[in-house]
Write a protein that holds these residues in place. Structure first.
Motif, PDB file in Angstrom:
ATOM      1  N   LEU A   1      -2.043  -8.056  -5.240  1.00 35.48           N
ATOM      2  CA  LEU A   1      -3.033  -8.976  -4.643  1.00 35.48           C
ATOM      3  C   LEU A   1      -1.760 -10.111  -4.072  1.00 35.48           C
ATOM      4  CD1 LEU A   1      -5.398 -10.566  -3.983  1.00 35.48           C
ATOM      5  CD2 LEU A   1      -5.226 -11.866  -6.079  1.00 35.48           C
ATOM      6  N   SER A   2      -0.677 -10.405  -4.465  1.00 36.58           N
ATOM      7  CA  SER A   2       0.127 -11.145  -3.944  1.00 36.58           C
ATOM      8  C   SER A   2       0.927 -10.509  -2.662  1.00 36.58           C
ATOM      9  CB  SER A   2       1.401 -11.373  -4.935  1.00 36.58           C
ATOM     10  OG  SER A   2       0.673 -12.101  -5.874  1.00 36.58           O
ATOM     11  N   ALA A   3       1.224  -9.185  -2.683  1.00 38.77           N
ATOM     12  CA  ALA A   3       1.754  -8.463  -1.513  1.00 38.77           C
ATOM     13  C   ALA A   3       0.497  -8.492  -0.583  1.00 38.77           C
ATOM     14  CB  ALA A   3       2.178  -7.277  -2.101  1.00 38.77           C
ATOM     15  N   LEU A   4      -0.593  -8.135  -0.949  1.00 40.31           N
ATOM     16  CA  LEU A   4      -1.749  -7.963   0.096  1.00 40.31           C
ATOM     17  C   LEU A   4      -1.727  -9.396   0.861  1.00 40.31           C
ATOM     18  CD1 LEU A   4      -4.067  -6.125   0.890  1.00 40.31           C
ATOM     19  CD2 LEU A   4      -5.528  -7.555  -0.294  1.00 40.31           C
ATOM     20  N   LEU A   5      -1.828 -10.298   0.035  1.00 40.85           N
ATOM     21  CA  LEU A   5      -1.960 -11.647   0.695  1.00 40.85           C
ATOM     22  C   LEU A   5      -0.747 -12.162   1.594  1.00 40.85           C
ATOM     23  CD1 LEU A   5      -3.658 -13.765  -2.114  1.00 40.85           C
ATOM     24  CD2 LEU A   5      -4.684 -12.813  -0.060  1.00 40.85           C
ATOM     25  N   SER A   6       0.491 -11.816   1.081  1.00 39.30           N
ATOM     26  CA  SER A   6       1.633 -11.946   1.946  1.00 39.30           C
ATOM     27  C   SER A   6       1.670 -11.273   3.245  1.00 39.30           C
ATOM     28  CB  SER A   6       2.707 -11.800   0.892  1.00 39.30           C
ATOM     29  OG  SER A   6       4.014 -12.025   1.784  1.00 39.30           O
ATOM     30  N   GLY A   7       1.416 -10.058   3.186  1.00 35.89           N
ATOM     31  CA  GLY A   7       1.092  -9.245   4.357  1.00 35.89           C
ATOM     32  C   GLY A   7       0.065  -9.747   5.269  1.00 35.89           C
ATOM     33  N   ILE A   8      -0.930 -10.368   5.037  1.00 40.03           N
ATOM     34  CA  ILE A   8      -1.883 -10.843   5.692  1.00 40.03           C
ATOM     35  C   ILE A   8      -1.364 -12.078   6.573  1.00 40.03           C
ATOM     36  CG2 ILE A   8      -4.224 -12.322   6.036  1.00 40.03           C
ATOM     37  CD1 ILE A   8      -5.091 -10.499   3.515  1.00 40.03           C
ATOM     38  N   TYR A   9      -0.436 -12.912   6.038  1.00 38.79           N
ATOM     39  CA  TYR A   9       0.094 -13.703   6.913  1.00 38.79           C
ATOM     40  C   TYR A   9       1.360 -13.617   7.355  1.00 38.79           C
ATOM     41  CZ  TYR A   9      -3.682 -16.688   4.577  1.00 38.79           C
ATOM     42  OH  TYR A   9      -4.787 -16.993   4.391  1.00 38.79           O
ATOM     43  N   ILE A  10       1.770 -12.466   7.286  1.00 35.37           N
ATOM     44  CA  ILE A  10       3.481 -12.364   7.607  1.00 35.37           C
ATOM     45  C   ILE A  10       3.791 -11.057   8.208  1.00 35.37           C
ATOM     46  CG2 ILE A  10       6.078 -11.995   7.100  1.00 35.37           C
ATOM     47  CD1 ILE A  10       5.335 -14.336   4.723  1.00 35.37           C
ATOM     48  N   ASP A  11       3.578  -9.946   7.541  1.00 39.85           N
ATOM     49  CA  ASP A  11       3.666  -8.614   8.103  1.00 39.85           C
ATOM     50  C   ASP A  11       2.906  -7.599   7.547  1.00 39.85           C
ATOM     51  OD1 ASP A  11       5.012  -6.334   9.378  1.00 39.85           O
ATOM     52  OD2 ASP A  11       6.968  -6.314   7.641  1.00 39.85           O
ATOM     53  N   TRP A  12       1.906  -6.721   8.273  1.00 48.52           N
ATOM     54  CA  TRP A  12       1.083  -5.941   7.908  1.00 48.52           C
ATOM     55  C   TRP A  12       1.401  -4.894   6.780  1.00 48.52           C
ATOM     56  CZ3 TRP A  12       1.292  -0.770   8.638  1.00 48.52           C
ATOM     57  CH2 TRP A  12       2.473  -0.254   9.959  1.00 48.52           C
ATOM     58  N   LYS A  13       2.760  -4.439   7.104  1.00 43.09           N
ATOM     59  CA  LYS A  13       3.154  -3.330   6.150  1.00 43.09           C
ATOM     60  C   LYS A  13       3.336  -3.827   4.742  1.00 43.09           C
ATOM     61  CE  LYS A  13       7.223  -2.961   8.650  1.00 43.09           C
ATOM     62  NZ  LYS A  13       7.077  -3.779   9.675  1.00 43.09           N
ATOM     63  N   MET A  14       3.442  -5.102   4.454  1.00 36.92           N
ATOM     64  CA  MET A  14       3.459  -5.240   2.976  1.00 36.92           C
ATOM     65  C   MET A  14       2.020  -5.443   2.460  1.00 36.92           C
ATOM     66  SD  MET A  14       4.872  -6.244   0.373  1.00 36.92           S
ATOM     67  CE  MET A  14       6.484  -6.692   1.091  1.00 36.92           C
ATOM     68  N   SER A  15       0.816  -5.880   3.298  1.00 37.40           N
ATOM     69  CA  SER A  15      -0.378  -5.483   2.923  1.00 37.40           C
ATOM     70  C   SER A  15      -0.743  -4.392   2.762  1.00 37.40           C
ATOM     71  CB  SER A  15      -1.440  -6.271   4.170  1.00 37.40           C
ATOM     72  OG  SER A  15      -1.490  -7.658   4.515  1.00 37.40           O
ATOM     73  N   VAL A  16      -0.312  -3.381   3.366  1.00 36.87           N
ATOM     74  CA  VAL A  16      -0.595  -1.916   3.083  1.00 36.87           C
ATOM     75  C   VAL A  16      -0.170  -1.678   1.904  1.00 36.87           C
ATOM     76  CG1 VAL A  16       0.025   0.569   3.731  1.00 36.87           C
ATOM     77  CG2 VAL A  16      -0.662  -1.438   5.605  1.00 36.87           C
ATOM     78  N   PHE A  17       1.068  -1.803   1.544  1.00 35.54           N
ATOM     79  CA  PHE A  17       1.679  -1.897   0.204  1.00 35.54           C
ATOM     80  C   PHE A  17       0.941  -2.466  -0.776  1.00 35.54           C
ATOM     81  CE2 PHE A  17       4.326  -3.413  -3.221  1.00 35.54           C
ATOM     82  CZ  PHE A  17       4.698  -2.297  -3.854  1.00 35.54           C
ATOM     83  N   GLY A  18       0.660  -3.707  -0.649  1.00 29.10           N
ATOM     84  CA  GLY A  18      -0.313  -4.417  -1.645  1.00 29.10           C
ATOM     85  C   GLY A  18      -1.470  -3.710  -1.894  1.00 29.10           C
ATOM     86  N   ALA A  19      -2.204  -3.239  -0.920  1.00 28.96           N
ATOM     87  CA  ALA A  19      -3.538  -2.408  -1.112  1.00 28.96           C
ATOM     88  C   ALA A  19      -3.147  -0.939  -1.934  1.00 28.96           C
ATOM     89  CB  ALA A  19      -4.148  -2.015   0.176  1.00 28.96           C
ATOM     90  N   PHE A  20      -1.989  -0.382  -1.501  1.00 26.09           N
ATOM     91  CA  PHE A  20      -1.576   0.755  -2.063  1.00 26.09           C
ATOM     92  C   PHE A  20      -1.451   0.342  -3.711  1.00 26.09           C
ATOM     93  CE2 PHE A  20       1.950   3.149  -3.963  1.00 26.09           C
ATOM     94  CZ  PHE A  20       1.415   4.333  -3.828  1.00 26.09           C
ATOM     95  N   LEU A  21      -0.661  -0.623  -3.917  1.00 24.69           N
ATOM     96  CA  LEU A  21      -0.523  -1.095  -5.428  1.00 24.69           C
ATOM     97  C   LEU A  21      -1.763  -1.253  -6.054  1.00 24.69           C
ATOM     98  CD1 LEU A  21       1.513  -1.228  -7.269  1.00 24.69           C
ATOM     99  CD2 LEU A  21       1.810  -3.943  -6.644  1.00 24.69           C
ATOM    100  N   ILE A  22      -2.716  -1.913  -5.610  1.00 25.26           N
ATOM    101  CA  ILE A  22      -4.038  -2.252  -6.161  1.00 25.26           C
ATOM    102  C   ILE A  22      -4.612  -0.971  -6.479  1.00 25.26           C
ATOM    103  CG2 ILE A  22      -6.144  -3.257  -5.728  1.00 25.26           C
ATOM    104  CD1 ILE A  22      -4.664  -5.727  -4.551  1.00 25.26           C
ATOM    105  N   ILE A  23      -4.551  -0.052  -5.614  1.00 24.27           N
ATOM    106  CA  ILE A  23      -5.501   1.366  -5.641  1.00 24.27           C
ATOM    107  C   ILE A  23      -4.843   2.283  -6.738  1.00 24.27           C
ATOM    108  CG2 ILE A  23      -6.190   3.230  -4.435  1.00 24.27           C
ATOM    109  CD1 ILE A  23      -6.502   1.307  -1.942  1.00 24.27           C
TER     110      ILE A  23
END
Length: 183
Positions: A123-145
């Motif tokens: 969740l932290s990576a997903l939120l960080s990516g939303i505000y900074i870099d989309w690649k981190m959001s993809v990683f966060g979603a991958f981690l949650i899944i």
């Protein structure tokens, strides 16, 4: 088209692929490490929980470095960016450590503790990516899944993680091809 122009085009393509590989390497390392940790959470939950906590600063570092180019032009803007990131990721680290203080660990078994840390980190990576870099959001979603895969499809968690990386790789490749055709 002349030979020189063709050589320049090949050099530009090689340079762009090298740059893409260099920029993507930290994210690739995060994916590989998260696959290993995902499998360990299922197989060796107590050890995996400790490794998830140690993994968090690396995710934070990749997040900070990944968003650096969006941090602004001046030194003041960059300092504010770094300060916000330190506060954000510091808060995440504090919350994760608070989960293991006092009687809280008695309420969760070792495998559940690994899930909780992985969910918070995802969740932290997903939120960080939303505000900074989309690649981190993809990683966060991958981690949650991936963590959901451990929880619901117990014996197939690593297979699901590998499939997720493959899908992410295909998506990135398609995006790069589309960008190359547009240029």
């Amino acid at each position: 088209m002349s030979d020189a122009a063709m050589t320049d085009d090949r050099d530009a393509n090689t340079l762009s692929w090298t740059k893409v590989l260099f920029v993507s390497l930290p994210y690739l390392a995060l994916y590989i490490a998260s696959i290993i940790l995902t499998g360990m959470t299922d197989a060796e939950p107590a050890r995996a929980t400790e490794l998830w906590k140690l993994f968090m600063p690396f995710v934070a570092l990749v997040s900070v470095v990944g968003g650096w180019r969006f941090s602004g032009e001046t030194n003041k803007e960059k300092a504010i960016y770094v300060g916000k990131q330190v506060i954000y990721w510091g808060a995440v680290l504090i919350v994760i450590n608070l989960l293991f203080m006092g009687d809280t660990p008695h309420f969760l078994n070792a495998e559940s503790q690994g899930f909780v840390v992985a969910y918070i980190l995802g969740l932290s990576a997903l939120l960080s990516g939303i505000y900074i870099d989309w690649k981190m959001s993809v990683f966060g979603a991958f981690l949650i899944i991936s963590t959901l895969g451990i929880a619901f499809l117990d014996d197939n968690a690593v297979l699901i993680s590998v499939a997720g990386v493959a899908i992410a790789g295909i998506a990135v490749t398609l995006m790069l091809r589309r960008r190359g055709k547009a240029a």
